[in-house]
Design a protein around this motif. Structure first.
Motif, PDB file in Angstrom:
ATOM      1  N   LEU A 310     -20.228 -43.123  11.228  1.00  0.00           N
ATOM      2  CA  LEU A 310     -19.727 -44.304  10.531  1.00  0.00           C
ATOM      3  C   LEU A 310     -18.202 -44.331  10.483  1.00  0.00           C
ATOM      4  O   LEU A 310     -17.559 -45.343  10.764  1.00  0.00           O
ATOM      5  N   LEU A 311     -17.620 -43.196  10.108  1.00  0.00           N
ATOM      6  CA  LEU A 311     -16.157 -43.125   9.974  1.00  0.00           C
ATOM      7  C   LEU A 311     -15.468 -43.236  11.330  1.00  0.00           C
ATOM      8  O   LEU A 311     -14.400 -43.850  11.442  1.00  0.00           O
ATOM      9  N   SER A 312     -16.076 -42.649  12.343  1.00  0.00           N
ATOM     10  CA  SER A 312     -15.509 -42.744  13.690  1.00  0.00           C
ATOM     11  C   SER A 312     -15.480 -44.205  14.153  1.00  0.00           C
ATOM     12  O   SER A 312     -14.501 -44.664  14.741  1.00  0.00           O
ATOM     13  N   LYS A 313     -16.570 -44.928  13.873  1.00  0.00           N
ATOM     14  CA  LYS A 313     -16.622 -46.354  14.244  1.00  0.00           C
ATOM     15  C   LYS A 313     -15.602 -47.156  13.446  1.00  0.00           C
ATOM     16  O   LYS A 313     -14.908 -48.032  13.991  1.00  0.00           O
ATOM     17  N   LEU A 314     -15.474 -46.872  12.138  1.00  0.00           N
ATOM     18  CA  LEU A 314     -14.489 -47.558  11.318  1.00  0.00           C
ATOM     19  C   LEU A 314     -13.072 -47.310  11.833  1.00  0.00           C
ATOM     20  O   LEU A 314     -12.248 -48.236  11.924  1.00  0.00           O
ATOM     21  N   ASN A 315     -12.777 -46.085  12.184  1.00  0.00           N
ATOM     22  CA  ASN A 315     -11.454 -45.723  12.688  1.00  0.00           C
ATOM     23  C   ASN A 315     -11.153 -46.464  13.983  1.00  0.00           C
ATOM     24  O   ASN A 315     -10.053 -47.003  14.177  1.00  0.00           O
ATOM     25  N   SER A 316     -12.134 -46.508  14.862  1.00  0.00           N
ATOM     26  CA  SER A 316     -11.953 -47.209  16.136  1.00  0.00           C
ATOM     27  C   SER A 316     -11.738 -48.702  15.911  1.00  0.00           C
ATOM     28  O   SER A 316     -10.846 -49.316  16.516  1.00  0.00           O
ATOM     29  N   ASP A 317     -12.552 -49.271  15.006  1.00  0.00           N
ATOM     30  CA  ASP A 317     -12.444 -50.717  14.753  1.00  0.00           C
ATOM     31  C   ASP A 317     -11.102 -51.091  14.135  1.00  0.00           C
ATOM     32  O   ASP A 317     -10.476 -52.074  14.533  1.00  0.00           O
ATOM     33  N   ILE A 318     -10.650 -50.322  13.166  1.00  0.00           N
ATOM     34  CA  ILE A 318      -9.407 -50.686  12.491  1.00  0.00           C
ATOM     35  C   ILE A 318      -8.196 -50.428  13.391  1.00  0.00           C
ATOM     36  O   ILE A 318      -7.174 -51.115  13.298  1.00  0.00           O
ATOM     37  N   THR A 319      -8.334 -49.464  14.307  1.00  0.00           N
ATOM     38  CA  THR A 319      -7.273 -49.249  15.296  1.00  0.00           C
ATOM     39  C   THR A 319      -7.183 -50.447  16.239  1.00  0.00           C
ATOM     40  O   THR A 319      -6.086 -50.872  16.622  1.00  0.00           O
ATOM     41  N   ASP A 320      -8.346 -50.996  16.610  1.00  0.00           N
ATOM     42  CA  ASP A 320      -8.347 -52.204  17.446  1.00  0.00           C
ATOM     43  C   ASP A 320      -7.689 -53.375  16.712  1.00  0.00           C
ATOM     44  O   ASP A 320      -6.980 -54.183  17.324  1.00  0.00           O
ATOM     45  N   VAL A 321      -7.926 -53.463  15.405  1.00  0.00           N
ATOM     46  CA  VAL A 321      -7.350 -54.554  14.613  1.00  0.00           C
ATOM     47  C   VAL A 321      -5.829 -54.460  14.590  1.00  0.00           C
ATOM     48  O   VAL A 321      -5.124 -55.453  14.812  1.00  0.00           O
ATOM     49  N   ILE A 322      -5.308 -53.265  14.356  1.00  0.00           N
ATOM     50  CA  ILE A 322      -3.848 -53.137  14.294  1.00  0.00           C
ATOM     51  C   ILE A 322      -3.237 -53.281  15.680  1.00  0.00           C
ATOM     52  O   ILE A 322      -2.130 -53.810  15.839  1.00  0.00           O
ATOM     53  N   SER A 323      -3.975 -52.874  16.709  1.00  0.00           N
ATOM     54  CA  SER A 323      -3.491 -53.070  18.073  1.00  0.00           C
ATOM     55  C   SER A 323      -3.370 -54.559  18.390  1.00  0.00           C
ATOM     56  O   SER A 323      -2.371 -55.008  18.964  1.00  0.00           O
ATOM     57  N   ALA A 324      -4.381 -55.337  17.990  1.00  0.00           N
ATOM     58  CA  ALA A 324      -4.333 -56.789  18.212  1.00  0.00           C
ATOM     59  C   ALA A 324      -3.181 -57.427  17.447  1.00  0.00           C
ATOM     60  O   ALA A 324      -2.506 -58.341  17.943  1.00  0.00           O
ATOM     61  N   LEU A 325      -2.930 -56.929  16.234  1.00  0.00           N
ATOM     62  CA  LEU A 325      -1.842 -57.464  15.423  1.00  0.00           C
ATOM     63  C   LEU A 325      -0.499 -57.210  16.086  1.00  0.00           C
ATOM     64  O   LEU A 325       0.337 -58.122  16.213  1.00  0.00           O
ATOM     65  N   VAL A 326      -0.280 -55.989  16.535  1.00  0.00           N
ATOM     66  CA  VAL A 326       1.013 -55.632  17.129  1.00  0.00           C
ATOM     67  C   VAL A 326       1.245 -56.403  18.418  1.00  0.00           C
ATOM     68  O   VAL A 326       2.317 -56.983  18.632  1.00  0.00           O
ATOM     69  N   THR A 327       0.246 -56.426  19.294  1.00  0.00           N
ATOM     70  CA  THR A 327       0.442 -57.093  20.587  1.00  0.00           C
ATOM     71  C   THR A 327       0.579 -58.604  20.441  1.00  0.00           C
ATOM     72  O   THR A 327       1.280 -59.245  21.231  1.00  0.00           O
ATOM     73  N   SER A 328      -0.047 -59.192  19.425  1.00  0.00           N
ATOM     74  CA  SER A 328       0.030 -60.646  19.235  1.00  0.00           C
ATOM     75  C   SER A 328       1.314 -61.081  18.554  1.00  0.00           C
ATOM     76  O   SER A 328       1.712 -62.251  18.657  1.00  0.00           O
ATOM     77  N   THR A 329       1.949 -60.175  17.831  1.00  0.00           N
ATOM     78  CA  THR A 329       3.164 -60.550  17.093  1.00  0.00           C
ATOM     79  C   THR A 329       4.436 -60.211  17.853  1.00  0.00           C
ATOM     80  O   THR A 329       5.531 -60.293  17.302  1.00  0.00           O
ATOM     81  N   PHE A 330       4.301 -59.839  19.123  1.00  0.00           N
ATOM     82  CA  PHE A 330       5.457 -59.716  20.010  1.00  0.00           C
ATOM     83  C   PHE A 330       5.655 -61.099  20.617  1.00  0.00           C
ATOM     84  O   PHE A 330       4.962 -61.497  21.545  1.00  0.00           O
ATOM     85  N   ILE A 331       6.588 -61.871  20.041  1.00  0.00           N
ATOM     86  CA  ILE A 331       6.683 -63.293  20.375  1.00  0.00           C
ATOM     87  C   ILE A 331       8.105 -63.644  20.832  1.00  0.00           C
ATOM     88  O   ILE A 331       9.056 -62.876  20.629  1.00  0.00           O
ATOM     89  N   ILE A 332       8.215 -64.823  21.445  1.00  0.00           N
ATOM     90  CA  ILE A 332       9.525 -65.320  21.887  1.00  0.00           C
ATOM     91  C   ILE A 332      10.052 -66.262  20.814  1.00  0.00           C
ATOM     92  O   ILE A 332       9.518 -67.357  20.615  1.00  0.00           O
ATOM     93  N   GLU A 333      11.064 -65.813  20.115  1.00  0.00           N
ATOM     94  CA  GLU A 333      11.634 -66.621  19.030  1.00  0.00           C
ATOM     95  C   GLU A 333      12.461 -67.775  19.578  1.00  0.00           C
ATOM     96  O   GLU A 333      12.379 -68.904  19.101  1.00  0.00           O
ATOM     97  N   LYS A 334      13.259 -67.499  20.601  1.00  0.00           N
ATOM     98  CA  LYS A 334      14.060 -68.537  21.259  1.00  0.00           C
ATOM     99  C   LYS A 334      13.683 -68.552  22.727  1.00  0.00           C
ATOM    100  O   LYS A 334      13.930 -67.590  23.445  1.00  0.00           O
ATOM    101  N   GLN A 335      13.071 -69.642  23.161  1.00  0.00           N
ATOM    102  CA  GLN A 335      12.591 -69.743  24.529  1.00  0.00           C
ATOM    103  C   GLN A 335      13.754 -69.884  25.512  1.00  0.00           C
ATOM    104  O   GLN A 335      14.785 -70.482  25.194  1.00  0.00           O
ATOM    105  N   PRO A 336      13.590 -69.345  26.728  1.00  0.00           N
ATOM    106  CA  PRO A 336      14.578 -69.663  27.770  1.00  0.00           C
ATOM    107  C   PRO A 336      14.477 -71.136  28.119  1.00  0.00           C
ATOM    108  O   PRO A 336      13.448 -71.779  27.841  1.00  0.00           O
TER     109      PRO A 336
END
Length: 776
Positions: A310-336
């Motif tokens: 159970l804990l291994s699955k929880l750890n994997s799932d929450i790691t995926d959540v934070i990975s999605a957060l980090v990769t999605s919040t790398f954004i272009i504030e001022k476009q070329p």
């Protein structure tokens, strides 16, 4: 100071957010005692991404420090002594903090002022409207969800501590049981009587401890299962909140950013998004750390049951959540820029919305920019390509992310990029180079949690069209406008519909037009009907018919209009450029009807008194505007005609303004329908040269008097087919006589000087030059 007075009246969460803007980087006392001075400075005039602006920022810093010192010296008496010391300390502190980086002070104060303004506006809207709009309600929903998550995380933290204490006590009792067993084993050396007595006591004690351990083991298992269920529930709430923020709020922000490329409202709200993403990152990280502590406790004291899985699955799932957060919040504030010219400097800014919260800046990552084709972008998004192939070479394409403490932002500012070369793909069918789309790919790699997690992040810019010459700008802009207006979220790069409903295009054209005019006066329903009649070959007289019609990309900017050598977009863009450069005030004043055809102009003017005129865009020339007016036919008494001047272009208005040209023509009396022309245009007339004592007051340094150009319309004589012209040359040098009129409308003349001679022969008299000044 008015805004600071309003900011002090904030309450609740808004007041807390306002107070959080201040700290050691900029004390709130400085804001309070220099409120009026701070709000009177032109902070927004400083371009933060331009190193050349550092001198301006340094002056602002020095003035701020001087103002603080002056304010400190004004403090007197016993009560003012401590304040004098404090303000003097703040002056020294700000000087030492920002002396080497004055632009950071400007960035800090701009962030504070804009945030205060937003908070005050939000509070004002709530109080005046009495109810929150849908946006505020959605924000309230998000904030309430964060409060639930905070409480849930705090609850699991408390339960985890209880579990840890219970487990530690269990281990102590387990060690006690082992000690009792060891004592029982050592009884064999004692005399029988004593051994029996002590063995009975130890056996009883061991039975009690073992019974407790059995019960407690069951309790610990239940604690662990309950805690994992709570974490599972919290994880579900985190996913739901993250989906709301990333898949709705952030996507909507990106869509607003794209529409801003067509002139839509500025895509504000990024600071709010960052605050939400940071809260998400903080809560996810806390829960992940709790799950890992649970895993450690489980390893420390293994008990029968499914806890490890159970804990291994929880750890994997929450790691995926934070990975999605980090990769999605790398954004272009001022476009070329979306129309990108080779060998031309351009800028862009990327930002990691959770960078400050995850301490990424402790080891600042480097960001690289490359330009890729549409096909390469597709492969990247399908994970078919792991390395970044390039379709060109960008100079100065590496930049280190910087952390700005005042705003809490982690960003990379590419200030001096330049596209050195571009590699184009094979074009399809009728596609031109200005229809080919590229994108700038930004990528970086960084770690969080002491290299515990490593992220490789990428983000694509909005589509860009690469040009090598300014003459391609018009068609490239058409490609960009169509893409920005009709791109769907989550599309395959860079698919757009080939056909759209006419009202959809109208919305895009209106947005573009209003943005260029910098006013709320966009395109009216009548204007849009005129444009529809121009865009569609088989025009309808019923405006309702256009609502269901579709227009294709080819009709928009690939196929020429009937009888013309330009497309619908090229004509419309020519109008926009002319208006933007020379006629914006007149459009905003309502002086230009513009979108009126020749027949409509005639019908409108024939019912008005002689001398009534209107301004309409030329049908035959890109970026042309003509004057149509009603007057008597000089060759036929009692007959009235509508006359049209040869269209003016931007070249003409660079010589003499529209207002001055209208002022020159005395036969123009009323702007349609009945406004005296001076009432409309007088404020734009160029003042005449002043005369003093019969001599010109203003003379050139070299002793020559500068003549003033003035346009005239000669008397209208002979037949209707007689061509007459305007804008007679008024100086010894040759000036283009390009203002022509006829009784029918627009026409083109290649050699105006030959026409001038022809008119002179017809009139049997030389054309008289008219001067607005006399030679001295």
């Amino acid at each position: 100071m008015a805004m600071w007075i309003q900011a002090q009246q904030l309450q609740g969460e808004a007041l807390h957010q306002m107070q959080a803007l201040y700290g050691q980087h900029f004390p709130i006392e400085v804001r309070h005692y220099l409120a009026q001075w701070i709000e009177s400075q032109l902070w927004d005039s400083v371009e933060l991404d331009n190193p050349a602006e550092e001198a301006k920022a340094k002056r602002l810093l020095d003035n701020l420090v001087a103002e603080l010192q002056r304010k400190a010296q004004l403090q007197g008496g016993e009560d003012g002594f401590l304040l004098k010391i404090k303000l003097g300390h703040y002056a020294s502190q700000l000087k030492s903090t920002y002396d080497r980086c004055p632009l950071e002070l400007v960035r800090c104060i701009k962030h504070i002022l804009h945030s205060e303004q937003r908070l005050v506006q939000e509070a004002t809207n709530v109080s005046t409207e009495g109810a929150m709009d849908s946006l505020s309600q959605r924000h309230q929903q998000i904030n309430q969800a964060f409060e639930e998550l905070r409480l849930a995380t705090q609850e699991t933290e408390n339960e985890l501590r209880k579990l840890q204490h219970s487990q530690e006590y269990f281990i102590i009792q387990y060690q006690e049981n082992l000690r009792i067993q060891a004592q029982l084993s050592s009884l064999s050396s004692l005399p029988p009587a004593e051994r029996t007595q002590r063995e009975t006591t130890l056996q009883s004690k061991r039975a009690t401890v073992e019974a407790w351990l059995t019960r407690e083991a069951t309790t610990l298992q239940k604690y662990r299962l309950d805690l994992s269920e709570q974490h599972q529930k919290t994880l579900g709430l985190l996913r739901k909140q993250q989906t709301l923020i990333l898949d709705e709020e952030l996507i909507q922000w990106k869509r607003r950013q794209q529409l801003a490329g067509n002139g839509g409202p500025h895509e504000g709200g990024l600071d709010v998004l960052q605050s939400w993403c940071e809260k998400l990152a903080d809560l996810i990280w806390q829960n992940r750390q709790q799950i890992r502590r649970c895993e450690h406790l489980t390893q420390q004291l293994p008990l029968p049951g499914p806890m490890e899985e159970l804990l291994s699955k929880l750890n994997s799932d929450i790691t995926d959540v934070i990975s999605a957060l980090v990769t999605s919040t790398f954004i272009i504030e001022k476009q070329p820029p979306q129309v990108l010219k080779t060998q031309t400097k351009f800028a862009a800014t990327v930002r990691l919305l959770v960078g400050g919260k995850l301490n990424v800046h402790m080891n600042p990552p480097q960001v690289k920019a490359v330009i890729v084709s549409e096909q390469q972008a597709k492969a990247l998004l399908k994970n078919e390509s792991t390395h970044s192939e390039s379709s060109g070479e960008i100079l100065n394409n590496n930049c280190v992310m910087e952390y700005h403490q005042a705003t809490g932002t982690l960003s990379a500012h590419f200030r001096n990029m330049s596209l050195k070369r571009i590699k184009r793909s094979d074009r399809r069918g009728a596609e031109s180079v200005t229809e080919e789309k590229f994108t700038v790919l930004f990528e970086s790699q960084f770690s969080v949690g002491g290299n515990e997690l490593v992220f490789h992040v990428k983000t694509l810019s909005l589509p860009v069209v690469v040009i090598v010459h300014g003459s391609q700008d018009n068609n490239a802009t058409a490609t960009v406008l169509w893409d920005n207006a009709f791109a769907e979220p989550g599309r395959v790069p860079f698919v757009v519909p080939d056909k759209v409903l006419w009202p959809q295009l109208c919305e895009a054209l209106d947005m573009k037009y209003k943005a260029e005019m910098h006013s709320g006066r966009g395109l009216s329903e009548d204007n849009l009907v005129f444009l529809a009649q121009k865009a569609f070959t088989n025009s309808s007289n019923n405006p309702e018919d256009y609502r269901t019609m579709t227009i294709s990309w080819a009709q928009f900017n690939r196929e020429s209009l009937p009888g013309r050598n330009f497309t619908f977009w090229q004509w419309f863009d020519g109008v926009v450029e002319l208006m933007k450069k020379h006629l914006k005030p007149h459009w905003n004043d309502g002086a230009i009807l513009g979108f009126v055809n020749k027949q409509q102009a005639q019908d409108m003017l024939m019912s008005k008194p002689n001398g009534t005129f209107l301004l309409r865009f030329s049908d035959s020339e890109i970026g042309g505007i003509t004057i149509a007016w009603v007057a008597e036919n000089p060759n036929k008494s009692g007959e009235r005609l509508v006359w049209n001047l040869l269209p003016y272009t931007t070249k003409d208005f660079s010589i003499r303004s529209l207002a001055d040209r209208i002022s020159d023509l005395n036969h123009l009396l009323f702007l349609y329908p009945d406004r005296p022309k001076d009432e409309v245009f007088a404020k734009y007339y160029t003042p005449p040269l002043c005369m003093h004592g019969g001599s010109l007051a203003a003379k050139a340094v070299d002793g020559y008097v500068k003549p003033q150009i003035k346009q005239v319309v000669p008397d209208m004589v002979n037949a209707v087919n007689t061509f007459l012209f305007l804008n007679v040359c008024l100086c010894s040098c040759s000036v283009r006589n390009d203002t022509m009129l006829d009784a029918d409308g627009d026409f083109d003349l290649e050699d105006t000087m030959d026409v001038a001679r022809h008119v002179e022969e017809l009139l049997r008299r030389p054309m008289a030059n008219q001067w607005s000044s006399q030679q001295s």
